[in-house]
Scaffold this motif. Structure first.
Motif, PDB file in Angstrom:
ATOM      1  N   GLY A   1      41.438  38.164  19.849  1.00 46.72           N
ATOM      2  CA  GLY A   1      41.229  39.574  19.552  1.00 46.72           C
ATOM      3  C   GLY A   1      40.767  39.808  18.126  1.00 46.72           C
ATOM      4  N   LEU A   2      41.344  39.071  17.166  1.00 47.67           N
ATOM      5  CA  LEU A   2      40.947  39.222  15.759  1.00 47.67           C
ATOM      6  C   LEU A   2      39.502  38.793  15.536  1.00 47.67           C
ATOM      7  CD1 LEU A   2      44.205  37.887  14.077  1.00 47.67           C
ATOM      8  CD2 LEU A   2      43.303  40.214  13.851  1.00 47.67           C
ATOM      9  N   ILE A   3      39.084  37.721  16.190  1.00 48.21           N
ATOM     10  CA  ILE A   3      37.690  37.264  16.056  1.00 48.21           C
ATOM     11  C   ILE A   3      36.740  38.334  16.588  1.00 48.21           C
ATOM     12  CG2 ILE A   3      35.985  35.563  16.820  1.00 48.21           C
ATOM     13  CD1 ILE A   3      38.312  33.511  16.906  1.00 48.21           C
ATOM     14  N   GLU A   4      37.055  38.876  17.758  1.00 47.86           N
ATOM     15  CA  GLU A   4      36.203  39.927  18.326  1.00 47.86           C
ATOM     16  C   GLU A   4      36.181  41.159  17.425  1.00 47.86           C
ATOM     17  OE1 GLU A   4      34.157  39.721  20.755  1.00 47.86           O
ATOM     18  OE2 GLU A   4      34.792  37.812  21.621  1.00 47.86           O
ATOM     19  N   LEU A   5      37.321  41.483  16.850  1.00 45.88           N
ATOM     20  CA  LEU A   5      37.385  42.657  15.981  1.00 45.88           C
ATOM     21  C   LEU A   5      36.586  42.421  14.704  1.00 45.88           C
ATOM     22  CD1 LEU A   5      38.468  45.489  15.750  1.00 45.88           C
ATOM     23  CD2 LEU A   5      40.613  44.561  14.849  1.00 45.88           C
ATOM     24  N   TYR A   6      36.613  41.207  14.185  1.00 48.33           N
ATOM     25  CA  TYR A   6      35.769  40.908  13.026  1.00 48.33           C
ATOM     26  C   TYR A   6      34.295  41.086  13.379  1.00 48.33           C
ATOM     27  CZ  TYR A   6      32.874  38.465   9.741  1.00 48.33           C
ATOM     28  OH  TYR A   6      31.849  38.179   8.865  1.00 48.33           O
TER      29      TYR A   6
ATOM     30  N   CYS B   1      41.074  42.361  22.125  1.00 46.20           N
ATOM     31  CA  CYS B   1      39.797  41.686  22.386  1.00 46.20           C
ATOM     32  C   CYS B   1      38.867  42.581  23.200  1.00 46.20           C
ATOM     33  CB  CYS B   1      40.069  40.372  23.127  1.00 46.20           C
ATOM     34  SG  CYS B   1      38.597  39.530  23.729  1.00 46.20           S
ATOM     35  N   ALA B   2      39.391  43.136  24.305  1.00 47.28           N
ATOM     36  CA  ALA B   2      38.566  43.966  25.184  1.00 47.28           C
ATOM     37  C   ALA B   2      38.074  45.223  24.481  1.00 47.28           C
ATOM     38  CB  ALA B   2      39.361  44.331  26.438  1.00 47.28           C
ATOM     39  N   LEU B   3      38.955  45.883  23.730  1.00 47.08           N
ATOM     40  CA  LEU B   3      38.569  47.111  23.033  1.00 47.08           C
ATOM     41  C   LEU B   3      37.563  46.838  21.925  1.00 47.08           C
ATOM     42  CD1 LEU B   3      42.094  48.740  22.867  1.00 47.08           C
ATOM     43  CD2 LEU B   3      40.094  49.806  23.932  1.00 47.08           C
ATOM     44  N   ALA B   4      37.760  45.749  21.189  1.00 45.82           N
ATOM     45  CA  ALA B   4      36.821  45.409  20.118  1.00 45.82           C
ATOM     46  C   ALA B   4      35.447  45.110  20.691  1.00 45.82           C
ATOM     47  CB  ALA B   4      37.349  44.218  19.326  1.00 45.82           C
ATOM     48  N   TYR B   5      35.434  44.326  21.760  1.00 48.76           N
ATOM     49  CA  TYR B   5      34.163  43.992  22.408  1.00 48.76           C
ATOM     50  C   TYR B   5      33.537  45.248  23.024  1.00 48.76           C
ATOM     51  CZ  TYR B   5      30.815  41.199  25.116  1.00 48.76           C
ATOM     52  OH  TYR B   5      29.667  40.651  25.631  1.00 48.76           O
ATOM     53  N   GLY B   6      34.351  46.018  23.732  1.00 53.17           N
ATOM     54  CA  GLY B   6      33.838  47.232  24.361  1.00 53.17           C
ATOM     55  C   GLY B   6      33.329  48.234  23.348  1.00 53.17           C
ATOM     56  N   GLY B   7      33.999  48.307  22.205  1.00 56.09           N
ATOM     57  CA  GLY B   7      33.570  49.248  21.175  1.00 56.09           C
ATOM     58  C   GLY B   7      32.171  48.971  20.690  1.00 56.09           C
ATOM     59  N   ARG B   8      31.851  47.698  20.499  1.00 58.45           N
ATOM     60  CA  ARG B   8      30.502  47.400  19.998  1.00 58.45           C
ATOM     61  C   ARG B   8      29.446  47.432  21.097  1.00 58.45           C
ATOM     62  NH1 ARG B   8      32.700  41.907  19.205  1.00 58.45           N
ATOM     63  NH2 ARG B   8      31.567  40.368  20.469  1.00 58.45           N
ATOM     64  N   VAL B   9      29.821  47.047  22.327  1.00 56.97           N
ATOM     65  CA  VAL B   9      28.854  47.040  23.425  1.00 56.97           C
ATOM     66  C   VAL B   9      28.547  48.460  23.895  1.00 56.97           C
ATOM     67  CG1 VAL B   9      28.543  46.378  25.841  1.00 56.97           C
ATOM     68  CG2 VAL B   9      29.422  44.712  24.210  1.00 56.97           C
ATOM     69  N   LEU B  10      29.585  49.294  23.958  1.00 60.09           N
ATOM     70  CA  LEU B  10      29.416  50.666  24.443  1.00 60.09           C
ATOM     71  C   LEU B  10      29.164  51.654  23.314  1.00 60.09           C
ATOM     72  CD1 LEU B  10      32.381  50.632  27.000  1.00 60.09           C
ATOM     73  CD2 LEU B  10      29.968  50.168  27.472  1.00 60.09           C
ATOM     74  N   ASN B  11      29.155  51.150  22.077  1.00 61.87           N
ATOM     75  CA  ASN B  11      28.936  51.985  20.894  1.00 61.87           C
ATOM     76  C   ASN B  11      29.971  53.107  20.814  1.00 61.87           C
ATOM     77  OD1 ASN B  11      27.652  52.745  18.515  1.00 61.87           O
ATOM     78  ND2 ASN B  11      26.222  54.119  19.559  1.00 61.87           N
TER      79      ASN B  11
ATOM     80  N   ASN C   1      35.855  54.763  18.749  1.00 62.65           N
ATOM     81  CA  ASN C   1      37.272  55.025  19.042  1.00 62.65           C
ATOM     82  C   ASN C   1      37.962  53.820  19.673  1.00 62.65           C
ATOM     83  OD1 ASN C   1      35.482  55.745  21.230  1.00 62.65           O
ATOM     84  ND2 ASN C   1      37.233  56.568  22.331  1.00 62.65           N
ATOM     85  N   TYR C   2      37.222  53.012  20.440  1.00 64.85           N
ATOM     86  CA  TYR C   2      37.826  51.810  21.008  1.00 64.85           C
ATOM     87  C   TYR C   2      38.146  50.800  19.904  1.00 64.85           C
ATOM     88  CZ  TYR C   2      35.906  53.672  25.401  1.00 64.85           C
ATOM     89  OH  TYR C   2      35.586  54.473  26.471  1.00 64.85           O
ATOM     90  N   ILE C   3      37.242  50.668  18.970  1.00 70.24           N
ATOM     91  CA  ILE C   3      37.474  49.759  17.847  1.00 70.24           C
ATOM     92  C   ILE C   3      38.668  50.241  17.026  1.00 70.24           C
ATOM     93  CG2 ILE C   3      36.491  48.903  15.674  1.00 70.24           C
ATOM     94  CD1 ILE C   3      33.755  48.900  17.106  1.00 70.24           C
ATOM     95  N   ASN C   4      38.793  51.542  16.868  1.00 72.74           N
ATOM     96  CA  ASN C   4      39.930  52.079  16.120  1.00 72.74           C
ATOM     97  C   ASN C   4      41.253  51.816  16.840  1.00 72.74           C
ATOM     98  OD1 ASN C   4      38.315  53.021  14.029  1.00 72.74           O
ATOM     99  ND2 ASN C   4      38.043  55.034  14.957  1.00 72.74           N
ATOM    100  N   MET C   5      41.231  51.880  18.170  1.00 73.82           N
ATOM    101  CA  MET C   5      42.433  51.532  18.931  1.00 73.82           C
ATOM    102  C   MET C   5      42.818  50.076  18.695  1.00 73.82           C
ATOM    103  SD  MET C   5      41.776  53.426  22.619  1.00 73.82           S
ATOM    104  CE  MET C   5      43.220  52.687  23.420  1.00 73.82           C
ATOM    105  N   ALA C   6      41.813  49.205  18.692  1.00 73.96           N
ATOM    106  CA  ALA C   6      42.066  47.777  18.446  1.00 73.96           C
ATOM    107  C   ALA C   6      42.625  47.564  17.047  1.00 73.96           C
ATOM    108  CB  ALA C   6      40.783  46.983  18.650  1.00 73.96           C
ATOM    109  N   LYS C   7      42.048  48.247  16.067  1.00 75.89           N
ATOM    110  CA  LYS C   7      42.524  48.123  14.684  1.00 75.89           C
ATOM    111  C   LYS C   7      43.986  48.549  14.558  1.00 75.89           C
ATOM    112  CE  LYS C   7      38.298  48.981  11.967  1.00 75.89           C
ATOM    113  NZ  LYS C   7      37.712  49.931  10.986  1.00 75.89           N
ATOM    114  N   LYS C   8      44.315  49.649  15.188  1.00 77.04           N
ATOM    115  CA  LYS C   8      45.679  50.175  15.085  1.00 77.04           C
ATOM    116  C   LYS C   8      46.677  49.207  15.715  1.00 77.04           C
ATOM    117  CE  LYS C   8      48.330  54.453  15.642  1.00 77.04           C
ATOM    118  NZ  LYS C   8      48.319  55.848  16.155  1.00 77.04           N
ATOM    119  N   ALA C   9      46.293  48.596  16.842  1.00 76.79           N
ATOM    120  CA  ALA C   9      47.175  47.623  17.496  1.00 76.79           C
ATOM    121  C   ALA C   9      47.372  46.390  16.629  1.00 76.79           C
ATOM    122  CB  ALA C   9      46.606  47.233  18.859  1.00 76.79           C
ATOM    123  N   VAL C  10      46.298  45.924  15.992  1.00 76.78           N
ATOM    124  CA  VAL C  10      46.411  44.782  15.077  1.00 76.78           C
ATOM    125  C   VAL C  10      47.365  45.126  13.940  1.00 76.78           C
ATOM    126  CG1 VAL C  10      45.170  43.422  13.337  1.00 76.78           C
ATOM    127  CG2 VAL C  10      44.192  43.720  15.619  1.00 76.78           C
ATOM    128  N   GLY C  11      47.191  46.302  13.373  1.00 76.17           N
ATOM    129  CA  GLY C  11      48.068  46.729  12.289  1.00 76.17           C
ATOM    130  C   GLY C  11      49.523  46.769  12.718  1.00 76.17           C
TER     131      GLY C  11
END
Length: 692
Positions: free
Chosen positions: A490-495, A430-440, A443-453
């Motif tokens: 976390g999944l909602i934030e990542l979406y 959740c934090a990485l997905a949110y941080g990825g979009r807020v901080l542009n 790589n944070y979003i990719n970390m979140a994706k990998k953890a979900v996987g």
């Protein structure tokens, strides 16, 4: 003649477990059992009471009690003779921990770890407490005295223990009634929560309440939302003061980054040095939201440092996040983290060393057992929370910190609990997905994706149900409601950060499992219908170290209802109505003490105040998306109208317009409190609309 005597410790029954905590006790002289029927059958067969010891691998006082009592032959002799002893990792079995933690709170008025519980051989508690020293002393009754007392009662006055177990079990089951159901005034309850937080706020050092002082990130999330809704500057001032004081304090690791569990003093100087992934997940989320709300780069800076720590030290090769790092190294709390002034001068040289020591309050005397916890508590008021005054200073201190970090890395590291738990991974996702979009930061979003996987591949069964824990190739223990709620969050934030529909559909699928298995009569139980039967099934909304599953699910249900509706499932009550049902079910405690349910209050605000739905249709124009992401809209639901999923996006179905479906033409639809604005097709119009 020289005789060499070799002694080999004999392991107990914990040796075959995966839990780092249980394995820490595998060579104790205590004949430990893992939780299971074998232990309780043995207790019945031998007519003995049961001693349950519940803790976790990075718990300092758990280590103390082990050293004093569980490694002690005298204590082990009594336990092995008169009791059946069971060790439980509370991070593997939060359901068991919750039941017996409630017991301790009923009996003593407080709880914590290590949790020490005595039960009969039907698992019913007869006595509970936390840490006990070996012998009577300033901490109260000693463990030896307690063992003798319980053993004597079991043999000679079992009726007293039986009456105690019946009374406690009845009290535990009272918590699962709907007697506290109540319709409440949302606005009044929300305002009451704010006033309680304001009353408990430490105006000098930030934070809330007395020592020990916990960050409690969900209090700050509530206050940011309260400021957004009510425009009350005090709420924002409380958040900013707290975030900056914590960052300046010793609770923050200024060399390796990341926050410790809590502070033992009022000004955040001396931490309890253990680092938990859930604290750092929720705190990084708060710093990201504070940055989005205020545009103060300090908050982005802190969030990025936390994420750097998580990536470097707390991420497995497969992408899952480890649980925690211990407070102790070489048996000494904080030894890894502190420095003497001589060390710093030797590493940095006289001139640079003195400058660094002055900045981080490093002295000859020290501030922690003769050494120094780095901190910036004495920075000037105008400089509060600012990394440094100039770019040149930034580079200087960053270089010094890197040199100290490299030196520190050669020390014996604290123990790392490398379990991967679904719930805490959900919070970090959740934090990485949110941080990825807020901080542009992609790589944070990719970390979140990998953890979900990782979780979906390794921590689900053949039917798609989640497990709680993964370690050393093994996923085990049926997931509890926290696992589902946090992971869905976390999944909602990542979406919303990627618009990749699989995350949204997976969130909805898991939410359906959560409802089917945990929901009854208006709220979620912690354990599922298919889970092991314990003496009671707790369900709660209290937001402790982390928000409760019910609190998180209020917000999840609202978002999923607006994104997915019920996806053609007419057999269930609408998700939005279920969110309201949770609030009604826990209405009495929410109304009486909203301060203890601050994340649930975020759900109340979502329903009571400005709710905004944003749909992007046509081309995914980066400027449009960036404009949406940079605005602080904590109650916004954001979606992209993919051709093959648009029909499932509930609020999109209400006002889609065929004329705006031209390929390549970006159109934004904004709906607020069930009132839809006209479609927006220019960036200037979007910017103006989002400001209001």
């Amino acid at each position: 003649m020289i005789f060499i005597i070799i002694t080999t410790k004999i392991p107990n029954k914990l040796i075959g477990e995966k839990s780092p905590y249980l394995l820490q006790h595998a060579y104790n002289p205590v004949d430990w059992y893992p939780w299971g029927e074998e232990a309780f059958l043995k207790a019945k067969r031998e007519d003995k009471p049961v001693f349950l010891s519940i803790g976790y691998s990075t718990c300092h006082w758990c280590h103390v009690m082990e050293k004093e009592s569980f490694e002690d032959e005298e204590v082990a002799e009594i336990l092995n003779r008169d009791f059946i002893s069971i060790k439980i990792d509370r991070e593997e079995r939060p359901d068991i921990d919750a039941v017996y933690m409630n017991t301790a709170q009923i009996m003593t008025g407080h709880g914590g770890w290590p949790l020490s519980v005595f039960t009969d051989n039907d698992k019913r508690p007869v006595y509970a407490g936390t840490y006990f020293p070996k012998k009577d002393g300033r901490y109260g009754v000693g463990f030896l005295t307690l063992l003798e007392k319980i053993s004597d009662l079991w043999k000679n006055n079992r009726v007293e223990l039986f009456n105690s177990s019946v009374a406690i079990t009845e009290e535990l089951n009272k918590t699962d009634t709907s007697n506290h159901s109540k319709d409440i005034d949302y606005d009044k309850t929300i305002i009451k929560c704010f006033n309680q937080l304001k009353h408990n706020f430490d105006e000098k050092y930030g934070g809330f309440g007395n020592i020990p002082k916990f960050p409690t990130p969900h209090n700050l999330l509530f206050l940011l939302r309260y400021y957004h809704c009510k425009k009350d500057e005090t709420a924002l001032e409380i958040v900013e003061k707290t975030l900056k004081c914590m960052y300046n304090g010793g609770i923050y690791d200024h060399i390796g980054f990341g926050f410790s569990r809590y502070s033992t003093d009022r000004m955040w100087l001396v931490p309890h040095f253990e680092k938990m992934v859930y604290d750092n997940a929720l705190l990084s989320l708060v710093y990201c939201e504070a940055y989005q709300c205020t545009k103060d780069p300090v908050y982005a800076h802190v969030a990025e440092e936390i994420f750097a720590y998580i990536k470097r030290d707390m991420t497995s090769e497969s992408g899952g996040f480890y649980n925690a790092e211990d407070a102790d190294s070489e048996g000494v709390e904080g030894k890894f983290y502190v420095f003497t002034k001589d060390e710093v001068i030797k590493l940095l040289g006289e001139k640079n060393g003195e400058k660094f020591c002055d900045r981080y309050n490093i002295t000859e005397k020290g501030n922690f057992e003769g050494a120094n916890i780095l901190n910036r508590i004495n920075v000037g008021r105008d400089d509060l929370g600012t990394p440094f005054n100039t770019e040149k200073e930034n580079e200087f201190f960053a270089d010094c910190r890197k040199r100290l970090f490299k030196y520190r890395e050669k020390r014996v590291h604290p123990f790392k609990d490398d379990k991967i738990t679904t719930s805490w991974n959900g919070l970090m996702i959740c934090a990485l997905a949110y941080g990825g979009r807020v901080l542009n930061k992609e790589n944070y979003i990719n970390m979140a994706k990998k953890a979900v996987g990782f979780i979906l591949e390794n921590m689900t069964d053949s039917d798609g149900n989640l497990f709680t824990r993964y370690r050393d190739g093994e996923a085990k223990f049926a997931a509890v409601a926290d696992d589902y709620a946090y992971f869905i969050w976390g999944l909602i934030e990542l979406y919303e950060s990627t618009f990749e529909k699989n995350y949204l559909l997976e969130a909805y699928r898991l939410n359906k499992i959560l409802i089917d298995n945990f929901w009854e009569n208006g709220a979620l139980y912690l354990s599922g219908k298919k889970s092991e039967t314990l003496i009671t099934r707790p369900r709660e909304i209290y937001d402790g170290a982390t928000p409760s599953a019910n609190s998180v699910s209020i917000s999840n249900f609202i978002k999923l209802s607006r994104l997915c509706g019920d996806i053609n499932d007419a057999s269930v009550v609408s998700l939005a109505e279920m969110a309201v049902e949770i609030i009604r079910f826990f209405g009495q405690p929410l109304e009486m003490m909203p301060y203890g349910h601050s994340f649930a209050m975020c759900g109340l605000m979502h329903l009571e105040y400005l709710s905004r739905e944003i749909i992007i249709s046509g081309d995914k124009n980066a400027d449009f998306i960036s404009e949406i992401y940079m605005n602080y809209n904590p109650f916004a639901t954001i979606a992209y109208a993919d051709a093959d999923i648009a029909g499932n996006i509930e609020f999109y179905k209400q006002y889609r317009s065929e004329r705006n479906e031209e390929k390549g033409k970006t159109t934004v639809y904004i709906c607020e409190n069930s009132i839809c604005r006209k479609p927006i097709e220019s960036i200037d119009e979007l910017r103006e609309t989002l400001k209001n």
